[in-house]
Write a protein that holds these residues in place. Structure first.
Motif, PDB file in Angstrom:
ATOM      1  N   ARG A 183      -8.428  -5.659  -3.701  1.00 29.37           N
ATOM      2  CA  ARG A 183      -7.008  -5.802  -4.036  1.00 29.37           C
ATOM      3  C   ARG A 183      -6.842  -6.783  -5.199  1.00 29.37           C
ATOM      4  O   ARG A 183      -6.002  -6.609  -6.069  1.00 29.37           O
ATOM      5  CB  ARG A 183      -6.254  -6.289  -2.808  1.00 29.37           C
ATOM      6  N   LYS A 185     -11.849  -5.601   1.240  1.00 25.82           N
ATOM      7  CA  LYS A 185     -10.560  -5.038   0.843  1.00 25.82           C
ATOM      8  C   LYS A 185      -9.719  -6.087   0.087  1.00 25.82           C
ATOM      9  O   LYS A 185      -9.050  -5.768  -0.899  1.00 25.82           O
ATOM     10  CB  LYS A 185      -9.801  -4.537   2.066  1.00 25.82           C
ATOM     11  N   LEU A 207      -6.994   1.623  -1.785  1.00 22.55           N
ATOM     12  CA  LEU A 207      -6.374   0.705  -0.840  1.00 22.55           C
ATOM     13  C   LEU A 207      -5.323   1.386   0.033  1.00 22.55           C
ATOM     14  O   LEU A 207      -4.836   0.789   0.986  1.00 22.55           O
ATOM     15  CB  LEU A 207      -5.710  -0.445  -1.600  1.00 22.55           C
ATOM     16  N   ALA A 208      -4.954   2.612  -0.320  1.00 24.66           N
ATOM     17  CA  ALA A 208      -3.810   3.237   0.329  1.00 24.66           C
ATOM     18  C   ALA A 208      -4.186   4.341   1.313  1.00 24.66           C
ATOM     19  O   ALA A 208      -3.315   5.002   1.859  1.00 24.66           O
ATOM     20  CB  ALA A 208      -2.860   3.802  -0.733  1.00 24.66           C
ATOM     21  N   GLY A 209      -5.486   4.547   1.572  1.00 27.74           N
ATOM     22  CA  GLY A 209      -5.902   5.565   2.528  1.00 27.74           C
ATOM     23  C   GLY A 209      -5.576   5.154   3.951  1.00 27.74           C
ATOM     24  O   GLY A 209      -5.326   3.983   4.239  1.00 27.74           O
ATOM     25  N   PRO A 230      -6.106  -4.023  -8.399  1.00 22.12           N
ATOM     26  CA  PRO A 230      -4.866  -3.932  -7.606  1.00 22.12           C
ATOM     27  C   PRO A 230      -4.217  -2.554  -7.633  1.00 22.12           C
ATOM     28  O   PRO A 230      -3.441  -2.249  -6.744  1.00 22.12           O
ATOM     29  CB  PRO A 230      -3.952  -4.985  -8.248  1.00 22.12           C
ATOM     30  N   ARG A 231      -4.551  -1.729  -8.634  1.00 22.45           N
ATOM     31  CA  ARG A 231      -3.913  -0.422  -8.705  1.00 22.45           C
ATOM     32  C   ARG A 231      -4.764   0.683  -8.108  1.00 22.45           C
ATOM     33  O   ARG A 231      -4.383   1.846  -8.138  1.00 22.45           O
ATOM     34  CB  ARG A 231      -3.607  -0.048 -10.176  1.00 22.45           C
ATOM     35  N   THR A 232      -5.937   0.345  -7.553  1.00 18.21           N
ATOM     36  CA  THR A 232      -6.766   1.425  -7.020  1.00 18.21           C
ATOM     37  C   THR A 232      -6.126   2.049  -5.793  1.00 18.21           C
ATOM     38  O   THR A 232      -5.687   1.355  -4.873  1.00 18.21           O
ATOM     39  CB  THR A 232      -8.193   0.957  -6.680  1.00 18.21           C
ATOM     40  N   ARG A 233      -6.122   3.369  -5.783  1.00 13.85           N
ATOM     41  CA  ARG A 233      -5.539   4.090  -4.653  1.00 13.85           C
ATOM     42  C   ARG A 233      -6.436   4.056  -3.423  1.00 13.85           C
ATOM     43  O   ARG A 233      -6.034   4.492  -2.342  1.00 13.85           O
ATOM     44  CB  ARG A 233      -5.236   5.533  -5.049  1.00 13.85           C
ATOM     45  N   GLU A 287       0.828  -1.212   0.000  1.00 19.10           N
ATOM     46  CA  GLU A 287       0.000   0.000   0.000  1.00 19.10           C
ATOM     47  C   GLU A 287       0.862   1.261   0.000  1.00 19.10           C
ATOM     48  O   GLU A 287       0.513   2.257  -0.625  1.00 19.10           O
ATOM     49  CB  GLU A 287      -0.965  -0.048   1.191  1.00 19.10           C
ATOM     50  N   LEU A 298       2.110   1.602  -3.502  1.00 12.90           N
ATOM     51  CA  LEU A 298       1.037   2.081  -4.385  1.00 12.90           C
ATOM     52  C   LEU A 298       0.849   3.585  -4.225  1.00 12.90           C
ATOM     53  O   LEU A 298       0.783   4.334  -5.189  1.00 12.90           O
ATOM     54  CB  LEU A 298      -0.253   1.344  -4.026  1.00 12.90           C
ATOM     55  N   ARG A 348       3.032   4.037   6.682  1.00 12.85           N
ATOM     56  CA  ARG A 348       1.744   3.668   6.095  1.00 12.85           C
ATOM     57  C   ARG A 348       0.641   4.600   6.543  1.00 12.85           C
ATOM     58  O   ARG A 348      -0.263   4.906   5.787  1.00 12.85           O
ATOM     59  CB  ARG A 348       1.403   2.212   6.490  1.00 12.85           C
TER      60      ARG A 348
END
Lengths: 131, 362
Positions: B282, B278, B291-293, B286-289, A6, A9, A50
């Motif tokens: 994924r 989630k 997932l990174a919040g 897999p490239r969606t942002r 993550e 990404l 993270r």
């Protein structure tokens, strides 16, 4: 591993470069630490990367808790992730006198700006705002 | 909307239904397969993306369970006393955050139900029995209320009935612009057409197969001109660099286009997902942002942005909305009383209180 993916990404960085980060590398290679402690430190560094804003908010809250200079027997804490918005207060007392001493210390902390700052941070206000 | 199913799989016995006739007349080029049991016809695809593959065919079947139920909500969160009617299952769109990816993982086929008469009968029994109770009923829990309407005509069957019920507001929630079928009907103040809204950058990245922001807004304006009440759901709100500028612009543009006094309600909700969803996100995106919040696990088992962060998001949205629509009803979806208190300065005492706030003042 999820955290690494993550971070990669979000920051558009390869995982190898994230692991080469100075703090993470130093934690992982510190000869004074056993394997379990190294892993714990690496995980903490990854958590901070993270969740950077969450980590900064938690740091500020810890800093304000320290600034209250309460007796070591009085413990203030917040939940990991700050969910619930509550500040927990714990102390133990073996006598009325000890109870009174702890309560007095807590009462003395009420007007301190650090206490208000803690609740401001928990409720989503910027540090300088008044709640 | 550009969705055309590859095949219509029809349960034997449904050929006499209005829905089947509508499908045949609007999709004459789509082959029809008659089956005795749609469950057999829906047997698993070889595709690695089974959930996505399941959306390519359209199944017509009788619904054998209850149509009308209470919205399940989320444990420990403030409930708005919403009811749901499900006339279809799954959705031709493919939003990367959609909870149906998990909820319908074992029953993913895109289905519409032919026995709309049973739906109306069931609703009628409940509404007549409880005339003193106000019902806010949604049709978009496990589908998009209007995405298939050009082909099925289901909503055209529902509106005349619900428009006559004194104790109902029927909400049609959509990310489409498929409103042509509604515009010549009289909603009589009982039908709310509601759009899930996000800024165009979010739509581009994560709301695949949906109408654009401009298309949704135009459809909203057309519905308002045709006499429908409106609703808007800013849900899920996504936090990303530049989100404040984009969301503030979006809110301003909405209220520059429509009459806010005809808006029944607005809801706010941040991105939320179970850990299971989630994992699916994924795998499929897999490239969606998304997932990174900075999401943390909340007591109801869902991941959300950490509490101070989402309170800040809600406060800003309320501020921007109030600049254009000072007294429109705003509520939070699936949030605790503590969050309500922080955002609004109060929390509803119970679900009935919140539900009754949504009742129309005629």
């Amino acid at each position: 591993m999820d955290w690494l993916e993550e971070i990669a990404l979000r920051e558009s960085e390869p995982i190898q470069r994230i692991l080469a980060d100075k703090f993470i590398y130093d934690s992982n290679t510190d000869p004074r630490l056993g394997r379990a402690d190294r892993l714990k430190r690496v995980k903490e560094q990854l958590r901070r990367r993270r969740y950077p804003r969450l980590a900064r908010t938690e740091d500020k809250i810890r800093s304000h808790i320290s600034a209250l200079k309460l007796h070591p027997a009085i413990r203030l804490s917040v939940l990991p992730g700050l969910e619930g918005g509550q500040l927990s207060v714990e102390f133990q007392a073996g006598s009325v006198a000890e109870f009174k001493a702890a309560a007095t210390k807590l009462s003395d902390a009420i007007p301190l700006s650090s206490l208000a700052a803690i609740f401001n941070l928990l409720s989503g206000h910027a540090e300088k705002e008044q709640s | 909307m550009n969705f055309i199913p590859e095949e219509l799989v029809v349960e034997r016995g449904c050929e006499s239904s209005v829905i089947f006739n509508n499908l045949r007349s609007t999709l004459p080029q789509v082959p029809v397969k008659l089956v005795d049991d749609v469950r057999l016809g829906a047997a698993g695809s070889d595709s690695a993306n089974q959930f996505g593959a399941a959306k390519r065919k359209l199944y017509l079947t009788r619904h054998r369970g209850e149509f009308f139920k209470k919205c399940p909500g989320s444990e420990g969160q403030v409930c708005c006393n919403y009811f749901v009617i499900n006339f279809a299952s799954n959705c031709p769109m493919d939003c990367s955050y959609c909870y149906l990816q998990e909820y319908l993982a074992d029953n993913a086929s895109l289905k519409v139900f032919s026995n709309i008469g049973d739906l109306i009968d069931e609703a009628d029994r409940t509404l007549r029995k409880h005339r003193g109770h106000f019902f806010r009923i949604g049709t978009g829990e496990i589908t998009d209320s209007l995405a298939l309407e050009p082909y099925t005509g289901i909503v055209r069957e529902l509106i005349p009935y619900f428009a006559e019920q004194p104790n109902v507001l029927l909400e049609l929630k959509t990310k489409s612009d498929c409103v042509d079928n509604l515009l010549d009907l009289d909603p009589k103040g009982r039908i709310v057409v509601a759009w899930s809204m996000n800024p165009q950058p979010v739509i581009d990245r994560d709301e695949h197969g949906t109408a654009s922001f401009a298309e949704r807004l135009l459809a909203a304006r057309r519905c308002q001109q045709a006499g429908y009440r409106l609703g808007f759901h800013f849900d899920p709100m996504i936090e990303y660099p530049g989100w404040e500028t984009d969301y503030q612009s979006m809110v301003a543009e909405i209220f520059a286009s429509i009459d806010w006094r005809k808006v029944c309600w607005l809801s706010l909700g941040v991105l939320r997902e179970t850990p299971g969803l989630k994992r699916v996100m994924r795998q499929r995106f897999p490239r969606t942002r998304l997932l990174a919040g900075e999401q943390v696990l909340c007591p109801d088992g869902k991941l959300r942005y950490f509490q101070p962060q989402r309170i800040r998001m809600y406060r800003k949205m309320v501020q921007w909305i109030r600049q254009s629509a000072p007294t429109v009803q705003i509520y939070l979806c699936m949030e605790s009383k503590e969050i309500w208190q922080q955002v609004f300065g109060f929390a509803p005492a119970c679900e009935k209180e919140l539900g009754n706030r949504m009742a129309p003042v005629d």
